[in-house]
Design an enzyme around this catalytic site. Structure first.
Site, PDB file in Angstrom:
ATOM      1  N   GLU A  60      -8.275   0.994 -13.671  1.00 41.55           N
ATOM      2  CA  GLU A  60      -8.882   0.502 -12.426  1.00 41.55           C
ATOM      3  C   GLU A  60     -10.193   1.202 -12.082  1.00 41.55           C
ATOM      4  O   GLU A  60     -11.132   0.565 -11.606  1.00 41.55           O
ATOM      5  CB  GLU A  60      -7.889   0.629 -11.263  1.00 41.55           C
ATOM      6  N   HIS A 129       3.963  -3.255  -5.467  1.00 38.39           N
ATOM      7  CA  HIS A 129       3.561  -4.657  -5.613  1.00 38.39           C
ATOM      8  C   HIS A 129       3.514  -5.385  -4.271  1.00 38.39           C
ATOM      9  O   HIS A 129       3.388  -6.603  -4.239  1.00 38.39           O
ATOM     10  CB  HIS A 129       4.537  -5.404  -6.532  1.00 38.39           C
TER      11      HIS A 129
END
Lengths: 326, 408
Positions: A60, A129
């Protein structure tokens, strides 16, 4: 007008972006042949090639950092972070680099990077999530944050984000990816400023401010309240940074009561900022304190109990009851 | 080309480096690393089967230029240190000892290349024609940048360690796309000269995750980027041995691109190696890692005290490898520079120092309104609201402090 889901609307918005801006490109993990884990980028690599739809290494910070470099070279990168809870390895690049590049260069450099982040709960998933970290980014000057709640906004807001010269984070309400609605793809451009709020339901007795995944919840709560004779105005904030305080203030001056709801933990959240600002701006119009509805001060809980964590219709109705109790 | 294919050269490393090498060989099976060196500490020019060719391109004028640059930046470093001691700068980051690594590499770049420095690359800044007075603005607290990177293709200093390394790779990916576009358009004479990116970081920063991610991206996309690591042996107070068990240049092999260790105090070798690496990248052959083996003679910053973590004998050992001394010896021995040249260099240094001092004194605080103006590119209601409040608040003090240096 065409009917499509939010996911499809973003896909079409990205397609339009790639078609209209030769310097735009998408980058992220699994966004190529797979089309993203939510298929939001489905089919785009076939149309635009691997140079425009870049499957990146699983990193990321690398995704955001290289997007910054591409933007410095004149490109318009749209980076996808696969899930909300995975943005943190890229947090340093977003907050210390992306947000500050224009300022620290005395206005000489611009980094028009767009970051797409599916966020929020309600999908029964495992940890990391289902989070709503928008306040962490909203606290950082230099970033803009928007969140669509319907397909029409989803289609246009992603294109507006790319057109914006500032870095923009688009938080996509993942549990609404399959929500269908009409999209006006025919018009020459978006009719509305992405950083302005929408009054999505008019009312006279109280205002509920929400954004992203909670917009349908607030509308349902307003409908339920109507059965009790309460006229609730619902505002879809759309932009989390900046916040359209003018729209909220105007509504509160009409209704006298305000409830702010979001999925993120209440403490230190966007709701607190809205409550404080509206207290300053419209103190004499308020009939009751601003009530916040949000997540609890705990890591996002396991999926089997997320229903107890997430604000729902009843939690918003309970908050409205509290405002009426004054 | 990998390090193992590079010619073997002599270099007397410090005891610490010898230990590191011995440990790597004994425990990891890593052979001793070859170090590219052309101009030795004794001022004699050696040969190298690959890089002598590059050194031969350097005429006397260029070599005198290298010396003048290194002397100028050392003088600048002394002046900035003095300005910090006098309270004119909040902090200073000295480079003494690293002049060859910076001048040699910077002078190997071409104007179309883009450079991402860390925060100690004052010498590279000089080679890119950055006004050194502008460079001091960040350290004086009057700017977070100081110069416009677009003017010189020399990016702003980055203080978050290694954060600039993925920016460099992204920028290189942009160059790659620009070149493909130019080639696809095939308009005769329209193509820009091929460009590459060079990004600087230190041995301490090499431990940061961003360096790893950058190298993965660079390798995956064959980006035209040269990673230039100045191994100056100390990350503030922590030695290189804590950052790595193998020579840093060897790491490149793991990513699948060449890694070269060069004597970072040898300006000729650094220039040769960097010229090769940039050309390699510009021609589409992908990234290169250069480890310039050098030494930070002074403190990490003016807030640091090296006597607490290292022996003065170590510094003394490295002073014997001084990059300026060895080039001076060579220039004198070869009759390439006379006393008048060195006197002129010294005089130029004094002139630079005077300019720096004067510019620093004249470098005043900016109006905070510029910070309001530059937080966002486009209009932002919150910034506008807060600016309006600030204006109204400030207006309330109008006239109160007249004659006392108004200008709040």
């Amino acid at each position: 007008m065409t009917t499509m889901t939010i996911a499809k609307a973003i896909n079409e918005g990205l397609r339009a972006t790639l078609s209209n801006n030769p310097k735009s490109l998408l980058m992220g993990e699994d966004i190529g042949p797979l089309g993203g884990v939510y298929r939001v980028t489905d089919g785009l690599i076939g149309e635009f090639g691997a140079d425009r739809v870049v499957d990146t290494p699983l990193a990321e910070s690398g995704i955001i950092g290289t997007a910054i470099g591409l933007a410095l070279r004149g490109y318009l990168p749209v980076a996808e972070i696969q899930f909300d809870g995975f943005v943190f390895p890229g947090f340093n690049q977003i907050t210390t680099q992306l947000a500050k590049m224009h300022s620290r260069s005395n206005g000489n450099l611009t980094v028009p990077v767009v970051i797409r982040i599916p966020y929020g709960g309600g999908i029964g998933s495992i940890e990391h999530h289902s989070e709503s970290p928008e306040a962490l980014f909203a606290h950082t000057p230099g970033l803009r944050i928007i969140t669509p709640s319907n397909p029409h906004d989803a289609y246009w807001m992603i294109q507006q984000a790319v057109a914006c010269q500032d870095p923009v984070i688009v938080f996509e309400p993942k549990r609404r990816y399959w929500l269908k609605g009409e999209v006006d793809t025919e018009s020459a451009g978006p009719a509305e400023d992405p950083f302005k709020a929408h009054v999505v339901r008019e009312g006279t007795d109280a205002t509920v401010v929400v954004y992203g995944p909670l917009v349908p919840v607030a509308l349902a709560a307003a409908n339920a309240a109507a059965e009790d004779g309460r006229s609730i105005e619902v505002i879809d904030l759309r932009s989390i940074s900046p916040i359209d305080f003018d729209a909220i203030e105007a509504s509160v001056k009409k209704t006298g009561r305000l409830v702010v709801a979001h999925e993120a933990p209440t403490f230190g959240g966007i709701g607190g900022e809205i409550a404080a600002r509206i207290s300053e701006r419209a103190f004499h119009s308020l009939e009751a304190p601003v009530i916040r509805v949000g997540g609890f001060h705990m890591p996002y809980p396991v999926a089997k109990v997320e229903e107890d964590y997430l604000p729902d219709i009843d939690r918003i109705l309970e908050a409205l009851d509290r405002t009426y109790a004054y | 080309m990998g390090a193992t294919h590079l010619p073997s050269t002599e270099f007397d490393g410090t005891e610490l480096d010898d230990q590191l090498e011995a440990q790597a060989e004994a425990t990891l099976g890593v052979p001793p690393t070859e170090m590219v060196q052309l101009l030795g500490p004794d001022g004699r020019m050696g040969t190298d089967s690959v890089f002598s060719e590059y050194a031969e391109r350097l005429d006397a004028e260029k070599l005198r230029g290298f010396y003048a640059d290194m002397a100028a930046i050392r003088r600048f470093d002394q002046e900035a240190t003095a300005l910090q001691r006098q309270g004119q700068l909040a902090l200073w980051v000295p480079l003494t000892g690293q002049e060859a690594a910076q001048i040699g590499s910077g002078r190997a770049s071409q104007p179309q290349d883009y450079i991402f420095p860390t925060y100690r690359e004052h010498g590279v800044a000089l080679t890119r024609n950055v006004d050194l007075a502008e460079l001091l603005k960040q350290f004086r607290g009057v700017s977070n940048g100081g110069w416009n990177p677009k003017d010189t293709n020399f990016h702003l200093y980055t203080l978050v360690l290694a954060a600039q390394t993925p920016h460099a790779v992204g920028y290189a990916m942009g160059i790659q796309r620009d070149q493909r576009l130019a080639e696809a358009q095939d308009v005769e004479g329209s193509a820009e000269p091929k460009a590459a990116v060079m990004v600087y970081f230190g041995d301490g920063a090499s431990s940061e995750g961003d360096v790893h991610e950058s190298m993965v991206f660079a390798s995956s996309y064959n980006a035209p980027v040269v990673f230039f690591c100045q191994n100056n042996h100390w990350a503030i107070s922590v030695p290189t041995a804590v950052q790595t068990r193998i020579p840093l240049s060897n790491r490149a092999k793991g990513y699948g691109f060449p890694g070269i260790r060069v004597d970072g105090n040898d300006v000729v070798a650094v220039h040769a190696v960097t010229e090769w690496a940039l050309e390699h990248a510009r021609q589409g052959n992908g990234p290169v890692l250069i480890e310039a083996f050098t030494y930070r003679v002074g403190a990490h910053t003016t807030a640091d005290d090296p006597t607490k973590y290292r022996e003065s004998s170590e510094e003394a050992l490295w002073r014997e490898k001084d990059p300026l001394d060895r080039l001076e010896k060579y220039l004198r021995a070869e009759g390439m520079a006379d006393e008048a040249f060195f006197a002129q260099v010294a005089a130029d240094g004094d002139e630079l120092a005077a300019y720096i001092r004067k510019s620093t004194y004249e470098s005043d605080a900016p109006d905070i309104r510029t910070a309001f103006a530059n937080t966002y590119v486009e209009a932002h209601p919150l910034v506008a609201e807060e600016l309006a409040w600030f204006e109204e608040y400030s207006a309330g003090f109008a006239g109160e402090d007249e004659g006392e240096g108004a200008g709040r």
